[in-house]
Enzyme design. Structure first.
Site, mmCIF file in Angstrom:
data_model
loop_
_atom_site.group_PDB
_atom_site.id
_atom_site.type_symbol
_atom_site.label_atom_id
_atom_site.label_comp_id
_atom_site.label_asym_id
_atom_site.label_seq_id
_atom_site.Cartn_x
_atom_site.Cartn_y
_atom_site.Cartn_z
ATOM 1 N N ARG A 2 0.812 -1.231 0.000
ATOM 2 C CA ARG A 2 0.000 0.000 0.000
ATOM 3 C C ARG A 2 0.844 1.279 0.000
ATOM 4 O O ARG A 2 0.410 2.316 0.480
ATOM 5 C CB ARG A 2 -0.978 0.010 1.174
ATOM 6 C CG ARG A 2 -1.931 -1.156 1.122
ATOM 7 C CD ARG A 2 -3.118 -0.975 2.036
ATOM 8 N NE ARG A 2 -3.996 -2.107 1.905
ATOM 9 C CZ ARG A 2 -3.818 -3.258 2.549
ATOM 10 N NH1 ARG A 2 -2.800 -3.409 3.375
ATOM 11 N NH2 ARG A 2 -4.666 -4.243 2.368
ATOM 12 N N LYS A 15 2.669 11.236 -11.670
ATOM 13 C CA LYS A 15 1.762 10.368 -12.436
ATOM 14 C C LYS A 15 2.494 9.064 -12.709
ATOM 15 O O LYS A 15 3.586 9.061 -13.272
ATOM 16 C CB LYS A 15 1.397 11.020 -13.766
ATOM 17 C CG LYS A 15 0.231 11.955 -13.686
ATOM 18 C CD LYS A 15 -0.259 12.219 -15.091
ATOM 19 C CE LYS A 15 -1.329 13.281 -15.115
ATOM 20 N NZ LYS A 15 -1.762 13.579 -16.489
ATOM 21 N N GLU A 52 8.354 17.613 -25.507
ATOM 22 C CA GLU A 52 7.747 18.079 -24.254
ATOM 23 C C GLU A 52 8.332 19.438 -23.839
ATOM 24 O O GLU A 52 7.634 20.276 -23.265
ATOM 25 C CB GLU A 52 7.956 17.060 -23.135
ATOM 26 C CG GLU A 52 7.540 15.633 -23.462
ATOM 27 C CD GLU A 52 6.041 15.359 -23.360
ATOM 28 O OE1 GLU A 52 5.270 16.309 -23.143
ATOM 29 O OE2 GLU A 52 5.648 14.180 -23.523
ATOM 30 N N LYS A 88 6.834 22.491 -14.947
ATOM 31 C CA LYS A 88 6.002 21.359 -14.530
ATOM 32 C C LYS A 88 5.735 21.420 -13.024
ATOM 33 O O LYS A 88 4.609 21.190 -12.573
ATOM 34 C CB LYS A 88 6.674 20.029 -14.906
ATOM 35 C CG LYS A 88 5.827 18.840 -14.472
ATOM 36 C CD LYS A 88 5.682 17.781 -15.492
ATOM 37 C CE LYS A 88 4.662 16.739 -15.053
ATOM 38 N NZ LYS A 88 4.803 15.471 -15.739
ATOM 39 N N GLU A 137 -4.929 17.041 -11.364
ATOM 40 C CA GLU A 137 -5.430 17.372 -12.703
ATOM 41 C C GLU A 137 -6.914 17.699 -12.737
ATOM 42 O O GLU A 137 -7.691 17.054 -13.425
ATOM 43 C CB GLU A 137 -5.102 16.227 -13.678
ATOM 44 C CG GLU A 137 -5.241 16.657 -15.118
ATOM 45 C CD GLU A 137 -4.520 15.731 -16.113
ATOM 46 O OE1 GLU A 137 -3.372 15.344 -15.862
ATOM 47 O OE2 GLU A 137 -5.141 15.428 -17.125
ATOM 48 N N ARG A 147 -3.494 21.301 -14.764
ATOM 49 C CA ARG A 147 -2.493 20.279 -15.116
ATOM 50 C C ARG A 147 -2.778 19.633 -16.473
ATOM 51 O O ARG A 147 -1.862 19.175 -17.154
ATOM 52 C CB ARG A 147 -2.419 19.214 -14.017
ATOM 53 C CG ARG A 147 -1.304 18.219 -14.287
ATOM 54 C CD ARG A 147 -0.985 17.330 -13.111
ATOM 55 N NE ARG A 147 0.079 16.406 -13.473
ATOM 56 C CZ ARG A 147 0.730 15.631 -12.634
ATOM 57 N NH1 ARG A 147 0.429 15.672 -11.349
ATOM 58 N NH2 ARG A 147 1.668 14.816 -13.046
ATOM 59 N N ASN A 187 -0.965 18.430 -21.395
ATOM 60 C CA ASN A 187 -1.241 17.414 -22.414
ATOM 61 C C ASN A 187 -1.472 17.997 -23.801
ATOM 62 O O ASN A 187 -2.106 17.354 -24.645
ATOM 63 C CB ASN A 187 -2.468 16.581 -21.999
ATOM 64 C CG ASN A 187 -2.132 15.667 -20.839
ATOM 65 O OD1 ASN A 187 -1.077 15.066 -20.812
ATOM 66 N ND2 ASN A 187 -3.023 15.589 -19.866
ATOM 67 N N HIS A 194 -1.357 15.740 -26.810
ATOM 68 C CA HIS A 194 -1.348 14.356 -26.341
ATOM 69 C C HIS A 194 -2.591 13.570 -26.733
ATOM 70 O O HIS A 194 -2.525 12.353 -26.872
ATOM 71 C CB HIS A 194 -1.166 14.308 -24.821
ATOM 72 C CG HIS A 194 0.258 14.547 -24.379
ATOM 73 N ND1 HIS A 194 0.951 15.677 -24.712
ATOM 74 C CD2 HIS A 194 1.120 13.778 -23.658
ATOM 75 C CE1 HIS A 194 2.167 15.610 -24.194
ATOM 76 N NE2 HIS A 194 2.296 14.466 -23.551
ATOM 77 N N HIS A 208 -1.769 10.358 -28.384
ATOM 78 C CA HIS A 208 -2.106 9.031 -27.845
ATOM 79 C C HIS A 208 -2.846 8.200 -28.889
ATOM 80 O O HIS A 208 -2.680 6.982 -28.959
ATOM 81 C CB HIS A 208 -2.958 9.158 -26.584
ATOM 82 C CG HIS A 208 -2.158 9.536 -25.379
ATOM 83 N ND1 HIS A 208 -2.733 9.875 -24.172
ATOM 84 C CD2 HIS A 208 -0.834 9.618 -25.187
ATOM 85 C CE1 HIS A 208 -1.782 10.160 -23.309
ATOM 86 N NE2 HIS A 208 -0.631 10.019 -23.894
ATOM 87 N N HIS A 233 6.898 8.311 -27.950
ATOM 88 C CA HIS A 233 5.889 9.189 -27.349
ATOM 89 C C HIS A 233 6.029 10.635 -27.842
ATOM 90 O O HIS A 233 5.059 11.252 -28.291
ATOM 91 C CB HIS A 233 6.010 9.114 -25.824
ATOM 92 C CG HIS A 233 5.092 10.026 -25.090
ATOM 93 N ND1 HIS A 233 3.722 9.835 -25.058
ATOM 94 C CD2 HIS A 233 5.335 11.150 -24.355
ATOM 95 C CE1 HIS A 233 3.175 10.803 -24.338
ATOM 96 N NE2 HIS A 233 4.127 11.604 -23.902
#
Ligand SMILES: NC(=O)c1ccc[n+]([C@@H]2O[C@H](COP(=O)([O-])OP(=O)(O)OC[C@H]3O[C@@H](n4cnc5c(N)ncnc54)[C@H](O)[C@@H]3O)[C@@H](O)[C@H]2O)c1
Ligand SMILES: [Zn+2]
Length: 471
Positions: free
Chosen positions: A228, A250, A292, A334, A344, A348, A352, A355, A359, A372
């Site tokens: 955990r 993330k 990026e 960032k 987010e 935030r 993207n 993206h 994606h 990427h």
């Protein structure tokens, strides 16, 4: 680690009272306190003096300026340096922008300000040779280094030395995963747990991600869920990971139906960026990370974008000081966004840019076919095209985006096999779909401004997709 000049001199007179101000060479905000950065000396490895600490140094008169308050006690023997509480940025700039010709010898700390989960990002050359940086963030006696078959022969021994030199009580295990985005999956994740459980790692253990974004995302997710949640450190070794994926917490893995669909927000204890690791990075990977870097300029930092336009050649030539600056400025951007919107809820999401289209390319074209950053670059061009169709930006910005991506040797259009339907079907399961409405990050206004919105003319999206796809 610190090679900053310090404006403190042992032979200068002291200043009385709080009327004098001195400019600290560097200041950072660390765990909600403001700190002064002191120079490395032969004897002192600890570079920090706290806001309120009493420093027994006289001070240069010429250093008097506006950021820091100097006071002394009545007999002028004890001086107190106090940082004026004026820093507003979560990630203050610690050194000046470097041009490509300045010294490569740059060391920086950028702080990610998240209350009691704040953490430092150490940026500099040779940081893996400074064991104290990592070791201060190891709490228990067990460490699991997660890396892959490409990075292990290059940097695993170095990382293990950094974790154990002068610290024999720490036991380091490692798990070497297969290399590639296509292994960012549940089956490979299990190998991390297998190793941790077989090595009887306890709750006080630390997982260390040594590698690019794939390793960082997987190791972080493993750390978030093992027992955990255990300690976690990032040692990113690609541009992509150093400017983006290692910062902000993330973590996750891919599902066959979409990228990064399974994951958690989980912040590391620290991020250690040794810029020397970029020396072995293939050119294509280096360029991918630059997508990026360009993104930060477009969405929120016009000055940084302009710097990139002038210094792209230096970045491609791997100029160390240009890279150190690009990494620092990216991490600051960032860190600032993450500290304002960790989970987010809005801001935030602007990270993207490109993206959603990107994606779709990665998923539709098959993970690992395009990198990427390559997919993000083509996606950025599509987002910029759509922004222009909506009348939100002028065509000079469209041209500048094309130009800088071409300069960075990145694609400016999706692969020819991508169809409108392929885009639409992947975009429909994008995480930014809310109540059936696809929200996009689009540029709006002058350079450095963007919006995250579902409020746009659907026709513009269709037109963009048709403009970039043959069918
Ligand atoms: N968590 C986030 O916020 C976030 C942000 C951006 C990207 N990502 C994720 O990051 C991943 C992409 O990361 P990436 O571009 O670093 O890819 P990657 O991790 O696959 O690394 C790229 C390649 O370079 C190799 N490599 C890494 N460091 C090297 C070095 N120093 N020298 C030689 N080779 C080296 C790797 O083994 C790999 O083959 C994607 O999965 C993406 O989803 C996550
Ligand atoms: Zn990205």
């Amino acid at each position: 680690m610190c090679r900053c000049l310090l404006l403190i001199n042992a032979h200068t007179h002291t200043h009385n009272a709080e009327r004098d101000w001195i400019e600290p060479t560097a200041t950072i905000s660390l765990r909600r306190h403001k700190w002064l950065l002191l120079p490395r000396s032969a004897k002192h490895n600890n570079h920090f003096a706290s806001f309120h600490s009493v420093l027994r140094f006289p001070v240069f008169a010429s250093s008097v300026s506006s950021r820091c308050c100097l006071s002394s006690d009545s007999n002028n023997r004890n001086l107190t340096l106090r940082l004026k509480a004026s820093a507003t940025s979560a990630a203050p700039v610690m050194d000046q922008p470097t041009s490509s010709s300045s010294s490569p010898d740059v060391s920086t700390i950028v702080e990610v300000d998240l209350g009691d989960r704040s953490y430092p990002i150490y940026i500099g050359s040779g940081l893996l040779n400074q064991p104290e940086l990592l070791q201060r963030h190891i709490h228990g006696k067990q460490v699991l280094v997660v890396t892959n078959t490409t990075i292990a022969p290059l940097y695993l021994d170095k990382a293990i030395s950094a974790l154990t030199d002068g610290n024999p009580n720490v036991k380091v295990e490692s798990v070497i995963l297969p290399d590639g985005e296509k292994f960012k999956d549940m089956e490979t994740l299990m190998k991390i747990f297998d190793q941790a459980i077989e090595s009887r790692m306890d709750r006080r253990c630390t997982f260390v991600a040594l590698g690019g974004g794939v390793i960082g995302d997987m190791c972080g997710y493993a750390a978030a869920s093992y027992l955990r949640g255990v300690n976690f450190i990032q040692i990113p070794t690609t541009v992509m990971a150093q400017v983006d994926s290692s910062v902000g917490g993330k973590t996750g893995i891919n599902h066959r139906l979409g990228k990064n669909l399974i994951g958690a927000f989980y912040q590391p204890q620290c991020v250690l960026i040794d810029t020397d690791t970029l020396n072995t990075l293939p050119d294509r990977e280096l360029a991918s990370g630059l997508a990026e870097v360009i993104k930060y300029g477009l969405i929120r930092d016009a000055e940084f974008f302009e710097w990139q336009e002038k210094n792209m050649h230096a970045l491609l030539a791997r100029d160390p000081s240009a890279f150190a600056y690009a990494i620092k400025r990216s991490c600051e951007n960032k860190a600032e966004v993450v500290s304002l919107d960790e989970k987010e809820s809005g801001l935030r999401a602007t990270l993207n840019l490109g993206h959603t289209f990107g994606h779709a390319i990665e998923t539709g074209f098959g993970y690992g076919q395009w990198l990427h950053g390559e997919a993000v670059a083509a996606g950025t061009v599509m987002a910029v095209d759509m922004s222009y169709r909506l009348g939100w930006i002028d065509d000079s910005l469209v041209k500048r985006v094309h130009m800088i991506l071409q300069q960075a040797k990145l694609p400016t259009a999706p692969p020819e096999t991508m169809t409108v339907d392929m885009f639409k079907s992947v975009m429909a399961v994008d995480k930014k779909v809310a109540d059936g409405l696809l929200r996009l990050i689009l540029l709006k206004g002058p350079l450095g401004n963007c919006v995250f919105t579902g409020d746009y003319d659907r026709e513009a999206l269709d037109d963009t997709l048709h403009a970039f796809c043959k069918s």
